[in-house]
Design a protein around this motif. Structure first.
Motif, short mmCIF file in Angstrom:
data_model
loop_
_atom_site.label_atom_id
_atom_site.label_comp_id
_atom_site.label_asym_id
_atom_site.label_seq_id
_atom_site.Cartn_x
_atom_site.Cartn_y
_atom_site.Cartn_z
N GLY A 35 0.81 -1.21 0.00
CA GLY A 35 0.00 0.00 0.00
C GLY A 35 0.85 1.26 0.00
O GLY A 35 2.05 1.23 0.25
N ASN A 36 0.19 2.36 -0.30
CA ASN A 36 0.85 3.67 -0.32
C ASN A 36 2.03 3.72 -1.29
O ASN A 36 2.97 4.46 -1.07
CB ASN A 36 1.29 4.05 1.09
CG ASN A 36 0.78 5.41 1.49
OD1 ASN A 36 0.13 6.09 0.70
ND2 ASN A 36 1.08 5.82 2.69
N PHE A 63 4.98 3.09 -11.24
CA PHE A 63 4.89 1.99 -12.20
C PHE A 63 4.02 0.90 -11.62
O PHE A 63 3.63 0.93 -10.45
CB PHE A 63 6.30 1.45 -12.52
CG PHE A 63 7.01 0.86 -11.33
CD1 PHE A 63 6.91 -0.50 -11.05
CD2 PHE A 63 7.75 1.67 -10.49
CE1 PHE A 63 7.55 -1.03 -9.95
CE2 PHE A 63 8.40 1.14 -9.38
CZ PHE A 63 8.29 -0.21 -9.11
N TYR A 64 3.70 -0.07 -12.45
CA TYR A 64 2.88 -1.21 -12.04
C TYR A 64 3.69 -2.48 -12.29
O TYR A 64 4.49 -2.54 -13.22
CB TYR A 64 1.60 -1.29 -12.87
CG TYR A 64 0.69 -0.11 -12.69
CD1 TYR A 64 -0.28 -0.10 -11.69
CD2 TYR A 64 0.81 1.01 -13.51
CE1 TYR A 64 -1.11 0.99 -11.52
CE2 TYR A 64 -0.02 2.10 -13.35
CZ TYR A 64 -0.98 2.09 -12.36
OH TYR A 64 -1.80 3.17 -12.19
N ILE A 65 3.46 -3.48 -11.46
CA ILE A 65 4.05 -4.78 -11.74
C ILE A 65 3.03 -5.60 -12.50
O ILE A 65 1.83 -5.28 -12.51
CB ILE A 65 4.52 -5.50 -10.45
CG1 ILE A 65 3.38 -5.69 -9.45
CG2 ILE A 65 5.68 -4.76 -9.81
CD1 ILE A 65 3.74 -6.57 -8.28
N LYS A 70 -1.97 -2.03 -8.54
CA LYS A 70 -1.38 -1.19 -7.50
C LYS A 70 -0.22 -0.37 -8.06
O LYS A 70 0.73 -0.92 -8.59
CB LYS A 70 -0.88 -2.06 -6.34
CG LYS A 70 -2.00 -2.76 -5.61
CD LYS A 70 -1.46 -3.62 -4.48
CE LYS A 70 -2.59 -4.35 -3.76
NZ LYS A 70 -2.07 -5.24 -2.71
N LYS A 71 -0.34 0.93 -7.93
CA LYS A 71 0.69 1.84 -8.40
C LYS A 71 1.82 1.85 -7.37
O LYS A 71 1.58 1.99 -6.17
CB LYS A 71 0.11 3.24 -8.54
CG LYS A 71 1.01 4.21 -9.26
CD LYS A 71 0.46 5.62 -9.30
CE LYS A 71 -0.92 5.71 -9.86
NZ LYS A 71 -1.37 7.11 -10.03
N LEU A 72 3.07 1.69 -7.85
CA LEU A 72 4.23 1.61 -6.96
C LEU A 72 5.23 2.71 -7.30
O LEU A 72 5.37 3.08 -8.46
CB LEU A 72 4.91 0.25 -7.11
CG LEU A 72 4.03 -0.96 -6.83
CD1 LEU A 72 4.76 -2.23 -7.21
CD2 LEU A 72 3.60 -0.99 -5.38
N ASN A 73 5.93 3.19 -6.25
CA ASN A 73 7.04 4.10 -6.51
C ASN A 73 8.15 4.01 -5.47
O ASN A 73 9.18 4.66 -5.62
CB ASN A 73 6.56 5.55 -6.67
CG ASN A 73 5.86 6.07 -5.45
OD1 ASN A 73 5.58 5.33 -4.53
ND2 ASN A 73 5.53 7.34 -5.46
#
Length: 125
Positions: A35-36, A63-65, A70-73
């Motif tokens: 999350g987050n 980006f996404y896996i 879920k957006k990741l950074n």
């Protein structure tokens, strides 16, 4: 692989360890995305960890896996040597991730220097 490059270069983990994390993610989905925008990249120590290590990568462009919405950074690479030694740092990290002010500072990082300042403020360096 990009996020683990330093830990591979300094011999903390093997390339097989990173391959295991990628395979776990393909097999079990995005469970390491907590999350987050945070992804806790890890596998079992016997998958290729030589010594305890952590690395942190903040990406200004999320980006996404594969197969995840879920957006990741923020990728936290964890190289545990056993079930206990990494828990202190992991506990500090989780406190930071639950702190809205710390997370706001993290999401405003625009340089390596900014990230190092935020990680130092969170007692992660």
């Amino acid at each position: 692989r990009f996020s683990f490059r330093q830990l591979i270069q300094d011999g903390t983990v093997t390339d097989d360890y990173v391959t295991q994390i990628i395979q776990l993610t393909k097999d079990h989905g995005d469970y390491m995305a907590i999350g987050n925008g945070v992804f806790l990249a890890h596998a079992a120590a016997n998958a290729g960890v030589r010594r305890l290590g952590f690395s942190y990568n903040y990406f200004t462009h999320p980006f996404y896996i594969e197969n995840s919405a879920k957006k990741l950074n923020f990728v936290v690479c964890i190289a545990p040597v056993d079930q206990e030694k990494h828990l202190k740092t992991l506990g500090v990290l989780l406190q930071c991730l639950q702190n809205d002010d710390w997370m706001a500072q993290l999401h405003h990082c625009h340089s390596q220097e900014d990230l190092e300042h935020v990680l130092s403020a969170g007692h992660l360096l």
